[in-house]
Design an enzyme around this catalytic site. Structure first.
Site, PDB file in Angstrom:
ATOM      1  CG  ASP A  30      -1.947   1.238   1.547  1.00  0.00           C
ATOM      2  OD1 ASP A  30      -2.423   1.740   0.431  1.00  0.00           O
ATOM      3  OD2 ASP A  30      -1.489   1.829   2.551  1.00  0.00           O
ATOM      4  CG  ASP A  79      -3.615   1.110   6.784  1.00  0.00           C
ATOM      5  OD1 ASP A  79      -4.296   0.178   6.361  1.00  0.00           O
ATOM      6  OD2 ASP A  79      -3.781   2.165   6.650  1.00  0.00           O
ATOM      7  CG  ASP A 104      -4.169  -1.547   2.779  1.00  0.00           C
ATOM      8  OD1 ASP A 104      -4.773  -1.242   1.763  1.00  0.00           O
ATOM      9  OD2 ASP A 104      -3.189  -0.687   3.476  1.00  0.00           O
TER      10      ASP A 104
END
Length: 748
Positions: A437, A633, A637
């Site tokens: 991410d 995180d 996600d």
């Protein structure tokens, strides 16, 4: 089904076969969803349905196999067991050493038959206490297991020692048989030496949890009615204000109220450099205040603290199994019955074909001095059978993976890597694609001002801009206000504030109506060519641009960007060196995504991807044959973290309870990802070594013993050494360098 998870002590287990018996029993019990039993920690981790099964019923099922499932809390008894094993070992050798001296006399000094007969009685007198008194726990464990239909390592030792001792009784009874009574006591003596060494080594392997617990503070200085009072850590409540001086441990998780300092957080993150802290920052209980006196408000205490969560996660990881252990478990479950069958065949063979044994003994005598071709048929059969019984070692197989996993989980915790399951650790070593991410993972997640340029003569431009943006809650506005504060720029009074959705904000400052926000088309047309070029350049770099303007005249330009973390590019470089391809997923626009990717060294980029889209990207990579790890995180996600072969959640400060990830990184820096991969590969290199030597040992040792080429005492020494070797080899994993802080040093 609403299941519960509990970890309980199991008493009475002495080897890997015992653990397999308890585990099978629990998994067959109605209401148990899954159960794993760890012989190292002597704990059972049970996931069960409380509507179907009570823990009392689970304990009763285990009791029927001859073991005890302890329902209450118990203290860590690794040190006590090591002391007890040492006491038993010394007691045994108080008799074994005189027995060895006696055997040397019988072998080397010419004696009359009457003298030999007396010495055989003395031999029995010295061997009996070792076998039946000091060795009673071994014999009891063996026959309790046998009574319940189980087979364990103690049974092999018990049969070997009793069979050996029985030959001494036969000898003094006048039978023509070689006496191995003292050999039986030596087998028990060396077995107890191995038990002690193994207990000591297993205690060192399990010290990770004890070390974590010992990191906590024992007391705290809190303010009560304006006075500073020292209280035990158990009496600290959320909201209490703690006073922490330089050099002291921060008692529990909290937030700094006053004072600035630097805190050594190495116990949590593995990062050796102190972290600067100021009012409003979170601190972790157990970390060390290095510089200034601070007042800290307690936020989490007891089981909710970071340290307690770490202990719980390490315990859970040590209670899990890795897929590679399945083969060892299958072998262990049938090992002892198989060895008993082999021993019976060995005895039968030597009784039926003594001539073969005599030829083998004559051949081996020249290079194996303990081989005795003159033994009669029964003595040779006992000799080979006892050696076969005691050489077999399911313990080495059973210890191969759990000991390495225990050490790996402790090493990971010291480096800020919290492993939820052994399966995740095993899969991580096979990962060839790692998906990141962007926001908060590769980048800091906090927009900062990267450029501030005056394009007109307005000395108070930054002050006016920050004053306008202070009226907005937008992250870009907040970044500009922080920047102004860092520059020591004062805020000015603003009046008649008007928000312009999607564009910016207007207000009267210093008596003049002024605009702050994205430049309008009219402002761009009126701007000087140099200003337009500057704005275009900043936008090409993927930055968010804001201007201060009066009418169509631009006075000041700022660019705001979510910057790359200091360790990200070095971590990506090291992952490539490890053969892992990095991929970036983000919901941000393609231009910003490409800019961050270039800085990080990532070529594959997927931009404007929603959480559901991230899930699809992971699936597509898996369908192409890749083993994928996802680093995020743990919030938006979560679906992608779950879909990935390994989900790696980025922790932040004291908040490590991220359920989506298989592995949690306490530090937000990506050098922890590199360390996790290295840890996985190092751990499974050790596991493969352990399994190889355990299998190799048994494949070679059992046939050699069956051929009568191995003295029973040497067989027992080799058996004990194989288990100790597996544990000590796993302990060496704890000294493996994982590259702590290396990426940060490279970047700085």
């Amino acid at each position: 089904m609403a299941t519960k998870k509990v970890t309980l002590d199991v008493h009475g287990m002495t080897c890997a076969a015992c653990a397999m018996t308890v585990e099978k029993t629990l998994n067959k019990t109605p209401g148990v969803d899954s159960a794993t039993v760890n012989i190292n920690t002597e704990k059972a981790t049970i996931v069960y349905d409380p509507a179907v099964l009570s823990l009392d019923q689970a304990a009763a099922a285990v009791a029927r196999t001859g073991y005890t499932l302890v329902l209450g809390q118990t203290v860590d008894n690794a040190e006590r067991k090591a002391r007890e094993a040492r006491r038993q070992m010394l007691a045994a050798w108080a008799f074994v050493l005189p027995g060895i001296a006696l055997m040397i006399v019988m072998w080397t000094v010419p004696l009359t038959m009457r003298q030999m007969a007396v010495l055989h009685w003395v031999e029995l007198a010295l061997a009996a206490p070792v076998v039946f008194i000091v060795g009673y726990p071994v014999l009891r464990a063996a026959f309790v297991a046998l009574f319940h239909g189980n087979f364990n390592m103690d049974l092999l030792i018990a049969l070997g020692t009793i069979a050996s001792f029985a030959t001494g009784i036969m000898k003094v009874s006048g039978m023509q048989v070689e006496s191995f009574a003292m050999v039986g006591s030596m087998i028990m003596g060396f077995h107890l030496v191995g038990t002690y060494l193994e207990a000591s080594a297993k205690g060192r392997a399990s010290q990770a949890i004890r070390a974590l617990i010992e990191l906590g503070a024992r007391s705290a200085h809190i303010i009560v009615d304006g006075q500073e009072v020292e209280v035990p850590i158990e009496q600290v409540d959320p909201g209490d204000v703690m006073v922490v001086r330089p050099g002291e441990k921060i008692p529990t998780d909290g937030t700094i109220l006053s004072g600035t300092t630097a805190v050594d957080e190495s116990m949590a993150t593995g990062e050796s450099l102190p972290v600067e802290k100021k009012p409003g920052d979170s601190v972790i209980g157990g970390t060390v205040n290095q510089m200034g006196l601070v007042q800290v408000e307690a936020t989490r205490v007891g089981a909710e603290t970071f340290l307690s969560q770490m202990v719980r996660l390490v315990e859970e990881a040590q209670g899990t199994k890795v897929p590679i252990q399945a083969l060892a478990d299958r072998v262990t479950s049938v090992f002892v019955p198989a060895v008993l069958g082999i021993a019976a065949l060995v005895f039968t063979f030597w009784m039926l074909f003594p001539g073969v044994g005599h030829v083998v003994a004559l051949w081996a005598r020249s290079f194996l001095p303990w081989v005795n071709p003159s033994l009669n048929r029964f003595s040779q059969a006992i000799y080979a059978t006892v050696a076969t019984l005691v050489i077999a070692c399911p313990c080495a197989l059973g210890l191969a993976t759990p000991t390495a996993l225990m050490v790996a989980s402790g090493l990971g915790a010291r480096n800020g890597i919290l492993i939820r399951s052994g399966a995740a650790l095993q899969t991580l070593k096979e990962v060839d694609t790692m998906v990141f991410d962007k926001t908060g993972t590769l980048t800091t997640g906090k927009p900062v001002v990267t450029n501030a340029v005056a394009v007109a003569d307005e000395p108070d431009a930054l002050s006016i801009l920050a004053s306008l943006e202070a009226s907005s809650e937008h992250p870009v506005a907040a970044a500009i206000v922080r920047y102004a504060a860092e520059q020591g720029t004062p805020l000015l009074p603003v009046h008649e504030v008007t928000a312009l959705p999607g564009a910016g904000i207007e207000a009267v400052v210093n008596g003049v109506r002024t605009f702050a926000g994205r430049p309008t088309d009219a402002q761009l047309e009126a701007a000087a060519p140099a200003t337009r070029d500057l704005l275009a350049q900043l936008e090409d770099e993927g930055k968010t641009v804001a201007v201060l303007a009066r009418g169509n005249r631009i006075l000041f330009v700022v660019a705001v960007s979510d910057t790359l973390k200091p360790t990200s590019s070095a971590a990506i470089r090291q992952l490539r060196d490890l053969g892992i391809t990095p991929v970036m997923l983000t919901g941000d626009n393609p231009r910003t995504a490409q800019m961050i990717a270039r800085q990080a060294g990532i070529e594959q980029v997927h931009a404007r991807v929603l959480p559901a889209g991230k899930l699809e990207v992971i699936r597509q990579l898996q369908q192409e044959g890749h083993v994928v790890a996802m680093v995020g995180d743990g919030v938006n996600d979560a679906p992608a973290l779950k879909q990935a072969n390994v989900g790696i959640a980025i922790g932040s400060g004291t908040d490590i309870a991220i359920e989506a990830g298989d592995i949690t990184l306490v530090s937000g820096d990506l050098d922890s990802v590199v360390r996790a991969v290295r840890l996985s590969r190092a751990a499974f290199a050790k596991i493969r070594q352990n399994l190889f030597w355990a299998f190799f040992y048994n494949i070679i040792a059992i046939p050699v013993a069956a051929l009568g080429l191995l003295h029973p005492v040497l067989a027992e020494i080799a058996m004990a050494a194989s288990s100790v070797n597996v544990v000590t080899n796993s302990l060496r994993l704890g000294r493996t360098p994982l590259g702590t802080s290396s990426t940060r040093r490279q970047e700085s």
